[in-house]
Write a protein that holds these residues in place. Structure first.
Motif, PDB file in Angstrom:
ATOM      1  N   VAL A 278     -11.657  21.943  23.405  1.00 26.13           N
ATOM      2  CA  VAL A 278     -11.458  22.174  24.834  1.00 26.13           C
ATOM      3  C   VAL A 278     -12.356  21.301  25.692  1.00 26.13           C
ATOM      4  N   GLU A 279     -13.516  20.955  25.188  1.00 29.23           N
ATOM      5  CA  GLU A 279     -14.409  20.093  25.960  1.00 29.23           C
ATOM      6  C   GLU A 279     -13.781  18.711  26.149  1.00 29.23           C
ATOM      7  N   LYS A 280     -13.111  18.234  25.115  1.00 29.07           N
ATOM      8  CA  LYS A 280     -12.397  16.960  25.210  1.00 29.07           C
ATOM      9  C   LYS A 280     -11.259  17.055  26.205  1.00 29.07           C
ATOM     10  N   TRP A 281     -10.487  18.134  26.127  1.00 27.92           N
ATOM     11  CA  TRP A 281      -9.341  18.298  27.033  1.00 27.92           C
ATOM     12  C   TRP A 281      -9.787  18.378  28.488  1.00 27.92           C
ATOM     13  N   TYR A 287      -4.560  15.342  28.756  1.00 29.06           N
ATOM     14  CA  TYR A 287      -4.354  16.543  27.945  1.00 29.06           C
ATOM     15  C   TYR A 287      -3.817  17.709  28.773  1.00 29.06           C
ATOM     16  N   CYS A 288      -4.310  17.897  29.954  1.00 28.45           N
ATOM     17  CA  CYS A 288      -3.846  18.994  30.803  1.00 28.45           C
ATOM     18  C   CYS A 288      -4.271  18.736  32.244  1.00 28.45           C
ATOM     19  N   ARG A 316     -18.646  20.612  32.505  1.00 28.08           N
ATOM     20  CA  ARG A 316     -17.815  20.016  31.450  1.00 28.08           C
ATOM     21  C   ARG A 316     -16.435  19.574  31.961  1.00 28.08           C
ATOM     22  N   ALA A 317     -15.922  20.256  32.963  1.00 26.48           N
ATOM     23  CA  ALA A 317     -14.569  19.979  33.452  1.00 26.48           C
ATOM     24  C   ALA A 317     -14.609  18.828  34.448  1.00 26.48           C
ATOM     25  N   THR A 318     -14.644  17.613  33.928  1.00 27.90           N
ATOM     26  CA  THR A 318     -14.790  16.436  34.783  1.00 27.90           C
ATOM     27  C   THR A 318     -13.480  15.701  35.021  1.00 27.90           C
TER      28      THR A 318
END
Length: 399
Positions: A278-281, A287-288, A316-318
């Protein structure tokens, strides 16, 4: 409404899976105004389909729900219309859900999703279709599935049986390429046939860490790879490939249609147990459109206090929009896992009646948090539980 004939649908979903596998469109994530959503889970939806034998009666109930949540300030309904390998809508790929009219594969008396869309949109409320991509059934009985359910057909096929995994429940094997195609095609079917505003996945990905679920697929991979990944990394890559393919397919159909994921809020569990990176996404485009971690904790939780957890996710949500999932269902309840021995933490939702509104106020002060999701509808509509009513009134006062 985006209506098409069945033949065109099947050609389109085939195109979806092929196109998604080959490229991700060069498109920025779709931005949206501040989201105030409520999750409607499948057993809440089941209540209304079970109680209402006719379209008119169901529509009346949905109209009432839309009016009520609108007065609270909700602007989005996130509806679980694909809880297993089934559907609360017209589908050429999945049978009617057993939770819709009592028996899987039964006739669709009326189309719940279509009615929800019509009633919500008439009140300027958005609708997201909430899917569980890998779960086939809450039971472990494969024979209880409707004839024609693709999971049942695969299970009894000599060369496709590994696409299905049975333990305490039945799941699709996340390592199966045909499984990934089915998930993408299921999303395409919804995006093409319904005027939805988004596709929403929840927090269920790999159903087990056991080696036997994807042993055959991993062996084939090992035998053909020059520098094979370790099993854990390979599993994460398989899930990420599916997520990217879904995103790509959605954007091929409608660049404005949003795709979001609501993972558990503990990233180490997502990564190490569910094989969901999820960190990657959240930090890479493609991804989303948004991530909505389920931060179902109070301010005093000893391991994941709300403020710290929300702040960590905001860092994290960049590359995506960030929303926060909130636990209205805990109102008035002892939070058993908040602390081993500190009563003030365990009783936080008992002794306070404005936790959810305070959480909403807190996240509104973090620049890249763009809204919240409340779990769930039945609590939002509860008029008998005083603790829940007080929490809802506090939320309403903010709007």
């Amino acid at each position: 409404m985006k209506r098409i004939f069945l033949l065109l649908l099947m050609l389109s979903v085939l195109f979806c899976s092929c196109a998604a596998a080959n490229k991700v469109p060069e498109i920025e994530n779709v931005k949206q105004d501040y989201v105030k959503s409520v999750w409607i889970n499948y057993f809440e939806l089941e209540k209304y389909t079970t109680e209402n034998a006719t379209e008119a009666d169901f529509r009346e109930d949905i109209s009432g729900i839309v009016k009520t949540v609108g007065k609270i300030g909700i602007n989005t309904l996130t509806v679980q219309v694909h809880p297993c390998a089934d559907a609360f809508y017209k589908s050429a790929l999945f049978p009617t859900s057993e939770y819709c009219f009592g028996k899987q594969g039964s006739e669709l008396k009326y189309d719940p999703l279509q009615i929800i869309i019509e009633e919500a949109h008439s009140a300027n409320i958005s609708v997201e279709a909430w899917l569980n991509p890998y779960r086939v059934s809450q039971s472990d009985d494969i024979d209880a599935l409707a004839d024609g359910n693709i999971a049942k057909e695969w299970y009894y096929s000599d060369d496709k049986a590994s696409n299905v995994y049975i333990s305490d429940k039945i799941y699709f094997n996340p390592a199966g390429s045909e499984v990934a195609d089915l998930i993408v095609n299921g999303v395409c079917e919804l995006a093409l046939n319904y005027d939805i505003d988004g596709i929403h996945f929840d927090d269920y990905f790999y159903p087990t860490t056991d080696a036997d679920i994807d042993e055959a697929e991993y062996k084939e991979y090992i035998d053909n790879a020059d520098s094979p990944l370790p099993l854990d990394d390979w599993r994460r890559e398989k899930v990420s490939e599916m997520i990217k393919s879904v995103y790509s397919a959605i954007k091929e159909i409608d660049p404005e249609l949003r795709f979001g994921i609501s993972p558990q809020s503990k990233i180490s569990t997502d990564y190490g147990t569910l094989y969901a990176d999820v960190e990657k996404w959240a930090s890479e485009v493609g991804y989303c459109d948004y991530i909505c971690p389920q931060i179902y904790f109070g301010f005093y939780n000893e391991t994941q206090p709300f403020t710290r957890t929300a702040k960590e996710w905001s860092e994290r949500a960049t590359a995506v929009d960030l929303y926060i999932g909130l636990p209205l269902y805990k109102a008035g309840c002892v939070d058993e896992y908040a602390s081993i021995d500190q009563d003030y933490a365990r009783n936080e939702f008992v002794e306070n009646n404005n936790i959810i509104s305070r959480q909403i106020t807190y996240i509104s002060q973090i620049n890249n948090i763009n809204g919240y999701y409340i779990y769930s509808l039945s609590y939002l509509l509860d008029t008998e539980n005083e603790a829940v009513v007080n929490e809802v009134d506090s939320v309403k006062a903010l709007n």
